[in-house]
Design an enzyme around this catalytic site. Structure first.
Site, short mmCIF file in Angstrom:
data_model
loop_
_atom_site.label_atom_id
_atom_site.label_comp_id
_atom_site.label_asym_id
_atom_site.label_seq_id
_atom_site.Cartn_x
_atom_site.Cartn_y
_atom_site.Cartn_z
N MET A 95 -53.45 6.08 21.04
CA MET A 95 -52.78 7.39 21.05
C MET A 95 -53.74 8.42 20.45
O MET A 95 -54.66 8.08 19.73
CB MET A 95 -51.45 7.36 20.31
CG MET A 95 -51.57 7.30 18.80
SD MET A 95 -49.99 7.51 17.93
CE MET A 95 -48.99 6.23 18.60
N SER B 269 -50.90 7.19 25.16
CA SER B 269 -50.09 5.98 25.09
C SER B 269 -49.65 5.74 23.65
O SER B 269 -50.09 6.43 22.73
CB SER B 269 -50.91 4.79 25.60
OG SER B 269 -52.05 4.61 24.78
N HIS B 270 -48.81 4.74 23.48
CA HIS B 270 -48.36 4.37 22.15
C HIS B 270 -49.30 3.30 21.60
O HIS B 270 -49.66 2.37 22.31
CB HIS B 270 -46.93 3.81 22.24
CG HIS B 270 -46.34 3.46 20.93
ND1 HIS B 270 -45.91 4.40 20.03
CD2 HIS B 270 -46.13 2.26 20.34
CE1 HIS B 270 -45.45 3.80 18.95
NE2 HIS B 270 -45.57 2.50 19.12
N GLY B 271 -49.72 3.45 20.38
CA GLY B 271 -50.57 2.43 19.76
C GLY B 271 -51.93 2.96 19.38
O GLY B 271 -52.12 4.16 19.18
#
Length: 159
Positions: free
Chosen positions: A25, A20-22
């Site tokens: 990650m 995921s992004h953030g």
């Protein structure tokens, strides 16, 4: 870009992230290179660990510095590279949020993984060999995405 006395051109740095992004990650530092030289040959482990954390928190850092938003810079840049790869049929290997059906031990989820991207879209998904720690981190990242499904569905149902 300057790291530990090294003067680097950003275009010379190649790296890959999964998940995921953030903050969840999964930067794969052992796959990161500067003109083909592994960063482990150029940087000490403490510097690499700081870069990994800065990568995870980069979006939040940009938003904080801009004070009025700014989380669109990295996604816009990535979208531009992806559009170019598709329109010019470059078949570039890029980190792309794509639907997984067993890859990386994940099913029925859209998450960032390395893909070959050309005029037909995702041509194939490259399943990298991961350490046990990396595989666990990808699973945790994927679970955080799954945890957002129900709230997202409720928001969509309200509209």
């Amino acid at each position: 870009l300057s790291l530990k006395g090294l003067l680097l051109v950003l275009g010379d740095v190649k790296a890959m992230v999964l998940g995921s992004h953030g903050d969840l990650m999964v930067p794969l530092s052992r796959y990161a290179t500067v003109n083909g030289i592994p960063i482990t040959e150029l940087l000490d482990s403490a510097t690499i660990a700081r870069l990994v954390e800065r990568t995870r928190n980069g979006g939040a850092e940009i938003v904080q510095l801009m004070r009025t938003g700014g989380a669109f810079f990295a996604p816009a840049s990535a979208a531009s590279v992806m559009v170019e790869s598709i329109l010019l049929n470059q078949s570039r290997l890029l980190p792309v949020a794509t639907y997984l059906q067993g890859e990386y031990g994940l099913d029925d989820i859209v998450i960032g993984v390395p893909c070959r991207l050309g005029c037909a879209g995702v041509e194939n998904i490259l399943e990298l060999h991961l350490t046990d720690g990396e595989r666990e981190a990808v699973q945790i990242s994927a679970q955080s995405v799954r945890d957002q499904y129900d709230p997202a569905q409720k928001i969509l149902a309200m509209n």
